[in-house]
Every structure is written in structure tokens, then in C-alpha cells.
Design an enzyme around this catalytic site. Structure first.
Site, PDB file in Angstrom:
ATOM      1  N   ARG A   1     -70.203  -3.403 -24.172  1.00 29.48           N
ATOM      2  CA  ARG A   1     -71.345  -2.625 -23.797  1.00 29.48           C
ATOM      3  C   ARG A   1     -71.501  -2.067 -22.274  1.00 29.48           C
ATOM      4  O   ARG A   1     -71.892  -1.180 -21.818  1.00 29.48           O
ATOM      5  CB  ARG A   1     -72.551  -2.748 -24.528  1.00 29.48           C
ATOM      6  CG  ARG A   1     -73.650  -1.788 -24.399  1.00 29.48           C
ATOM      7  CD  ARG A   1     -74.899  -1.867 -25.548  1.00 29.48           C
ATOM      8  NE  ARG A   1     -75.630  -0.844 -25.141  1.00 29.48           N
ATOM      9  CZ  ARG A   1     -76.817  -0.662 -26.001  1.00 29.48           C
ATOM     10  NH1 ARG A   1     -76.910  -1.145 -27.083  1.00 29.48           N
ATOM     11  NH2 ARG A   1     -77.713   0.572 -25.631  1.00 29.48           N
TER      12      ARG A   1
ATOM     13  N   LYS B   1     -81.587   0.817 -26.293  1.00 30.26           N
ATOM     14  CA  LYS B   1     -82.335  -0.112 -25.085  1.00 30.26           C
ATOM     15  C   LYS B   1     -83.418   0.699 -24.623  1.00 30.26           C
ATOM     16  O   LYS B   1     -83.664   1.929 -24.332  1.00 30.26           O
ATOM     17  CB  LYS B   1     -81.234   0.120 -23.821  1.00 30.26           C
ATOM     18  CG  LYS B   1     -80.033  -0.885 -23.822  1.00 30.26           C
ATOM     19  CD  LYS B   1     -79.345  -0.940 -22.483  1.00 30.26           C
ATOM     20  CE  LYS B   1     -78.276  -1.831 -22.322  1.00 30.26           C
ATOM     21  NZ  LYS B   1     -77.693  -1.838 -21.072  1.00 30.26           N
TER      22      LYS B   1
ATOM     23  N   ASN C   1     -72.325   0.928 -17.894  1.00 27.96           N
ATOM     24  CA  ASN C   1     -73.025   0.760 -16.692  1.00 27.96           C
ATOM     25  C   ASN C   1     -72.191   0.971 -15.497  1.00 27.96           C
ATOM     26  O   ASN C   1     -72.602   0.676 -14.448  1.00 27.96           O
ATOM     27  CB  ASN C   1     -73.839  -0.585 -16.363  1.00 27.96           C
ATOM     28  CG  ASN C   1     -74.722  -0.635 -17.546  1.00 27.96           C
ATOM     29  OD1 ASN C   1     -75.574   0.107 -17.892  1.00 27.96           O
ATOM     30  ND2 ASN C   1     -74.921  -1.942 -18.038  1.00 27.96           N
TER      31      ASN C   1
ATOM     32  N   GLU D   1     -74.079  11.552 -15.880  1.00 31.88           N
ATOM     33  CA  GLU D   1     -73.864  10.748 -17.137  1.00 31.88           C
ATOM     34  C   GLU D   1     -72.752  11.257 -18.105  1.00 31.88           C
ATOM     35  O   GLU D   1     -71.912  10.346 -18.740  1.00 31.88           O
ATOM     36  CB  GLU D   1     -74.871  10.379 -17.961  1.00 31.88           C
ATOM     37  CG  GLU D   1     -76.114   9.395 -17.168  1.00 31.88           C
ATOM     38  CD  GLU D   1     -75.777   8.082 -17.035  1.00 31.88           C
ATOM     39  OE1 GLU D   1     -74.657   7.768 -17.584  1.00 31.88           O
ATOM     40  OE2 GLU D   1     -76.941   7.378 -16.334  1.00 31.88           O
TER      41      GLU D   1
ATOM     42  N   HIS E   1     -78.589   1.452  -8.970  1.00 31.47           N
ATOM     43  CA  HIS E   1     -79.959   0.676  -9.343  1.00 31.47           C
ATOM     44  C   HIS E   1     -80.329   0.249  -7.980  1.00 31.47           C
ATOM     45  O   HIS E   1     -81.514   0.308  -7.613  1.00 31.47           O
ATOM     46  CB  HIS E   1     -79.933  -0.456 -10.180  1.00 31.47           C
ATOM     47  CG  HIS E   1     -79.727   0.001 -11.696  1.00 31.47           C
ATOM     48  ND1 HIS E   1     -79.446  -0.885 -12.773  1.00 31.47           N
ATOM     49  CD2 HIS E   1     -79.996   1.341 -12.138  1.00 31.47           C
ATOM     50  CE1 HIS E   1     -79.542  -0.073 -13.783  1.00 31.47           C
ATOM     51  NE2 HIS E   1     -79.788   1.323 -13.512  1.00 31.47           N
TER      52      HIS E   1
ATOM     53  N   GLU F   1     -75.198  -6.551 -26.087  1.00 34.66           N
ATOM     54  CA  GLU F   1     -74.282  -6.815 -24.897  1.00 34.66           C
ATOM     55  C   GLU F   1     -73.880  -8.382 -24.840  1.00 34.66           C
ATOM     56  O   GLU F   1     -74.076  -8.860 -24.056  1.00 34.66           O
ATOM     57  CB  GLU F   1     -74.945  -6.564 -23.681  1.00 34.66           C
ATOM     58  CG  GLU F   1     -75.206  -5.103 -23.153  1.00 34.66           C
ATOM     59  CD  GLU F   1     -75.812  -4.758 -21.914  1.00 34.66           C
ATOM     60  OE1 GLU F   1     -76.430  -5.558 -21.320  1.00 34.66           O
ATOM     61  OE2 GLU F   1     -75.742  -3.606 -21.540  1.00 34.66           O
TER      62      GLU F   1
ATOM     63  N   HIS G   1     -73.669   1.858 -12.162  1.00 33.63           N
ATOM     64  CA  HIS G   1     -75.118   1.511 -12.440  1.00 33.63           C
ATOM     65  C   HIS G   1     -75.610   0.523 -11.211  1.00 33.63           C
ATOM     66  O   HIS G   1     -76.696   0.502 -10.841  1.00 33.63           O
ATOM     67  CB  HIS G   1     -75.519   1.159 -13.676  1.00 33.63           C
ATOM     68  CG  HIS G   1     -75.488   2.572 -14.580  1.00 33.63           C
ATOM     69  ND1 HIS G   1     -74.369   3.430 -14.491  1.00 33.63           N
ATOM     70  CD2 HIS G   1     -76.577   3.064 -15.155  1.00 33.63           C
ATOM     71  CE1 HIS G   1     -75.009   4.540 -15.475  1.00 33.63           C
ATOM     72  NE2 HIS G   1     -76.218   4.248 -15.804  1.00 33.63           N
TER      73      HIS G   1
ATOM     74  N   HIS H   1     -82.173   9.404 -11.375  1.00 36.36           N
ATOM     75  CA  HIS H   1     -81.164   8.500 -11.812  1.00 36.36           C
ATOM     76  C   HIS H   1     -79.892   8.846 -11.845  1.00 36.36           C
ATOM     77  O   HIS H   1     -78.791   8.005 -11.270  1.00 36.36           O
ATOM     78  CB  HIS H   1     -81.639   7.775 -13.337  1.00 36.36           C
ATOM     79  CG  HIS H   1     -80.693   6.692 -13.755  1.00 36.36           C
ATOM     80  ND1 HIS H   1     -80.498   5.639 -13.340  1.00 36.36           N
ATOM     81  CD2 HIS H   1     -79.852   6.958 -14.848  1.00 36.36           C
ATOM     82  CE1 HIS H   1     -79.698   5.026 -13.817  1.00 36.36           C
ATOM     83  NE2 HIS H   1     -78.960   5.601 -14.942  1.00 36.36           N
TER      84      HIS H   1
ATOM     85  N   LYS I   1     -70.669   6.758 -26.956  1.00 36.57           N
ATOM     86  CA  LYS I   1     -71.775   5.569 -26.733  1.00 36.57           C
ATOM     87  C   LYS I   1     -71.947   4.911 -28.095  1.00 36.57           C
ATOM     88  O   LYS I   1     -72.215   3.658 -27.929  1.00 36.57           O
ATOM     89  CB  LYS I   1     -72.993   6.156 -26.110  1.00 36.57           C
ATOM     90  CG  LYS I   1     -73.807   5.192 -25.839  1.00 36.57           C
ATOM     91  CD  LYS I   1     -75.069   5.450 -24.858  1.00 36.57           C
ATOM     92  CE  LYS I   1     -75.992   4.285 -24.654  1.00 36.57           C
ATOM     93  NZ  LYS I   1     -77.137   4.649 -23.855  1.00 36.57           N
TER      94      LYS I   1
ATOM     95  N   ARG J   1     -95.445  -6.135 -33.410  1.00 37.99           N
ATOM     96  CA  ARG J   1     -94.229  -6.772 -33.488  1.00 37.99           C
ATOM     97  C   ARG J   1     -93.157  -5.802 -34.039  1.00 37.99           C
ATOM     98  O   ARG J   1     -92.309  -6.168 -34.664  1.00 37.99           O
ATOM     99  CB  ARG J   1     -94.309  -7.945 -34.406  1.00 37.99           C
ATOM    100  CG  ARG J   1     -94.915  -9.275 -33.831  1.00 37.99           C
ATOM    101  CD  ARG J   1     -94.953 -10.548 -34.643  1.00 37.99           C
ATOM    102  NE  ARG J   1     -95.557 -11.595 -33.852  1.00 37.99           N
ATOM    103  CZ  ARG J   1     -96.657 -11.818 -33.953  1.00 37.99           C
ATOM    104  NH1 ARG J   1     -97.344 -11.351 -34.733  1.00 37.99           N
ATOM    105  NH2 ARG J   1     -97.293 -12.985 -33.308  1.00 37.99           N
TER     106      ARG J   1
END
Length: 364
Positions: free
Chosen positions: A245, A146, A249, A188, A256, A240, A252, A269, A230, A124
Site C-alpha cells: 500500500r 485511512k 504514497n 493524484e 508532506h 500497510e 508524498h 495537497h 486503489k 469505539r
């Protein structure tokens, strides 16, 4: 070794520092040791950087009197899988990891995302530290918490928000980064200028040659500025919930879809993000949200930095279907991050699919 720059990420009890230097990798042991009571560390790395970087980190940790185990995954996007996470969880059991063990991610974005997800779920939640070794990971994926893995049909669809104890960045590792990987990270970097800081975008235009030459002082400044930008966003919208936030992206949604349809690994990427930013800006033009010079400046800078900007020959309808699986979809509706001017973007809902298809078919 250069004097390090520090970016502070203020998140209540999850607050941490990003320390950016040149030649500071050998300080990994003291860096981790200052942030927790350290007795057992598990380094997760990949086949590209286990030598010399992960071994150097292991030696630095061992010098602190720490028990160190090392787990190695195959390099590449394919490593970010549920199967790999499952294997690593079982390896943690074998290493007798407990709640005081610390995961240390040494590698690029794939390693950081995978290791962080393994840390977030095991017992956990284990503490973890990011030691990124690619430019893309320096400026983006190592910051903000993330973590996750890919599903075959959707990138980053299984994951968590799990902040590190700290991030240690040594820009000297970029000296050995393959040219394609380095340039993928520059995409980026450019993104931050487009979405948040027009002055920073102009700085990148003025220093493109220095970026291509990997000039250390320019890289330290660029990495620190990207991390600060960032961090500012993450501090305001860590999970988010407000939509802020989501601006990170930019490009993206297209990226993606490209990665998914071309097959993970066909495009790096950052390469897909470069293409995706131009596609998003073209979509904004079609919707009357931005002028042509804004798109042209992005295209020109990305081209100067050796990045692709043209959409690949992929089925437009299948890419659109992949976009419907994007995490920014809300109530079944596509949402895109689109520019309004240099340094400013917005999250836009109800974009007509015909306009998206037009861009995908080269009619942007």
C-alpha cells in the site's frame, strides 16, 4: 443523471461499494439507507460545501424519515486537528449519538479524514459514509479507510484504518470546484498512472484537454479507474503490513515535507504531490533506477494540467528533518517510493541523504 459505475472493494466483512455517477447526489438518502438501519445521521461538512451540497444530502436523508444533525468546520487543512476532533466528539454527545448513529462526511479530503477519525474513535466506532466533493477526494482520500488528523509537525500522524459503509461520488459537483482545487486533484490522478498503470498514464496524456475541460464522461472513466486501482491495492494490503500500500504514497514524502515547512495551506495537497512526484523521479534518476524520459513525461503532463512541478524555495535541511517524521520511516531509516519505469514503483530503503539533499537543493 448518468448510469452509475460501481467499484467493489472486497474486504471480508468490511466490503463496500463506490458508486460513481453524474447527478446522483440527490440519491444520498437511499444510498445510506440501503447500507444500514438508519435512524440518526450526523453530517460533517465544511464552510465551502455546506451550501448546497451538504444541505442537499441532509434533505435527502430527512426524506427517509431520519433525524439529521449537521456539524460545520472551517474549510482548509487546518481543520484536520486534534482540537477539532475533540470539539466534534463533544458535539456528538450533545446530539445524543449512539452506536447506531451514522457519520456522513460531505466534503473534500480534509472533511473525510476528520469525520472518519471522529467516527472511528467515538463509542469505539461508528459507521460512516463518504460523499466526497473534490476530485482529490473522489480518486484518493475517500477510498481505502485511512482517516486521521495532523499534528503541527507531522501530517496524518494520528489516525486509524476505518472503512466506510460506502462511497457516493457525483462528478457533477466538480462543475463548481475552484480551478486550483480541481487541478490539485489531477495530481493524484496522474500518480495512479505512474505507479500502477502505464496504459492509464497514456490515456491521460491523450485526454489532457478533456480533463482540463472537465468533460463528464472522461471524468467518470478516470475516477472509476483510479478507484479500481486503489481498491486493488487496499484489498491486498489494507493496513500497510506488506509494504504494497505504500506505493500509493508516491511523491508524498517530498510533498508532506513541503506542506509542513511552507505551512499547511500554502500549498494544496495535490500541488505538493505534483512537485513531490517530480522530485521523487529525479531522486530515482540520481540512483540510476529510472531514465530521464520517464521524469520528462510526468513533468510534461503535470504542466499541461496546470500543476506546479518546481520545488519551492525552502530550507533543504529543514525539509529533510521533516521527512524523518514521515510515516514510511522504518527503524529510523528514510524510505521512498521510487519509479523503475512508467507504471511501476518500488519502496526503497536506505536512500543516501546526500542524494535527497541534492534534489531538494535543485541539483536533481
Amino acid at each position: 443523471m448518468s448510469d452509475p459505475l460501481t467499484v467493489h472493494v472486497q474486504l471480508s466483512e468490511r466490503t463496500y461499494d463506490i458508486v460513481i455517477g453524474t447527478g446522483n447526489l440527490l440519491q444520498a438518502g437511499p444510498f445510506v439507507g440501503r447500507r444500514c438501519k438508519l435512524t440518526h445521521a450526523i453530517i460533517i461538512t465544511d464552510t465551502n460545501v455546506v451550501e448546497p451540497y451538504a444541505r442537499s444530502v441532509a434533505d435527502s436523508l430527512s426524506a427517509q424519515g431520519v433525524r439529521v444533525d449537521v456539524e460545520i468546520v472551517a474549510a482548509g487543512e487546518g481543520a484536520k486537528s486534534v482540537a477539532n476532533a475533540d470539539r466534534l466528539w463533544n458535539q456528538l454527545l450533545r446530539h445524543r449519538a449512539d452506536r447506531k448513529s451514522v457519520i456522513v462526511a460531505v466534503g473534500g479530503g480534509v472533511v473525510g479524514d476528520l469525520a472518519g477519525f471522529v467516527a472511528a474513535a467515538y463509542a469505539r466506532g461508528l459507521a460512516f459514509v463518504q460523499i466526497p466533493t473534490t476530485l482529490l477526494a473522489h480518486v484518493d482520500s475517500s477510498v481505502g479507510g485511512k482517516v486521521g488528523v495532523n499534528l503541527p509537525a507531522a501530517k496524518n500522524m494520528v489516525g486509524a484504518f476505518w472503512q466506510p459503509l460506502g462511497v457516493l461520488i457525483d462528478t457533477a459537483v466538480l462543475d463548481t470546484l475552484p480551478d486550483r482545487e480541481y487541478r490539485a486533484g489531477l495530481a493524484e490522478v496522474v500518480k495512479y498512472g505512474v505507479i500502477l498503470d502505464a496504459e492509464f498514464f497514456a490515456f491521460l496524456e491523450q485526454h489532457a484537454d478533456a480533463l482540463n475541460a472537465r468533460t463528464p464522461e472522461v471524468l467518470r472513466h478516470v475516477v472509476a479507474r483510479c478507484c479500481r486501482l486503489k481498491a486493488d491495492v487496499v484489498e491486498q494490503d489494507e493496513r500497510e503490513t506488506t509494504g504494497l500500500r505504500a506505493v500509493l504514497n508516491y511523491g508524498h514524502t517530498f510533498a508532506h515535507a513541503i506542506e509542513s515547512e511552507a505551512g499547511y495551506g500554502e500549498f494544496l495537497h495535490g500541488e505538493a504531490v505534483s512537485i513531490g512526484m517530480i522530485a521523487a523521479s529525479q531522486l530515482a534518476q540520481r540512483l540510476g533506477r529510472v531514465d530521464a524520459p520517464c521524469t520528462a513525461r510526468q513533468r510534461d503532463l503535470l504542466t499541461r494540467l496546470g500543476l506546479p512541478v518546481a520545488l519551492p524555495d525552502l530550507d533543504a535541511a529543514r525539509q529533510l528533518a521533516a521527512m524523518r517524521l514521515d510515516k514510511k520511516v522504518a527503524h529510523g531509516r528514510l524510505r521512498f517510493v521510487l519509479p523503475t519505469r512508467m507504471g511501476c514503483v518500488e519502496l526503497v530503503t536506505d536512500v543516501p541523504e546526500d542524494d535527497v539533499l541534492a534534489v531538494l537543493m535543485g541539483r536533481g
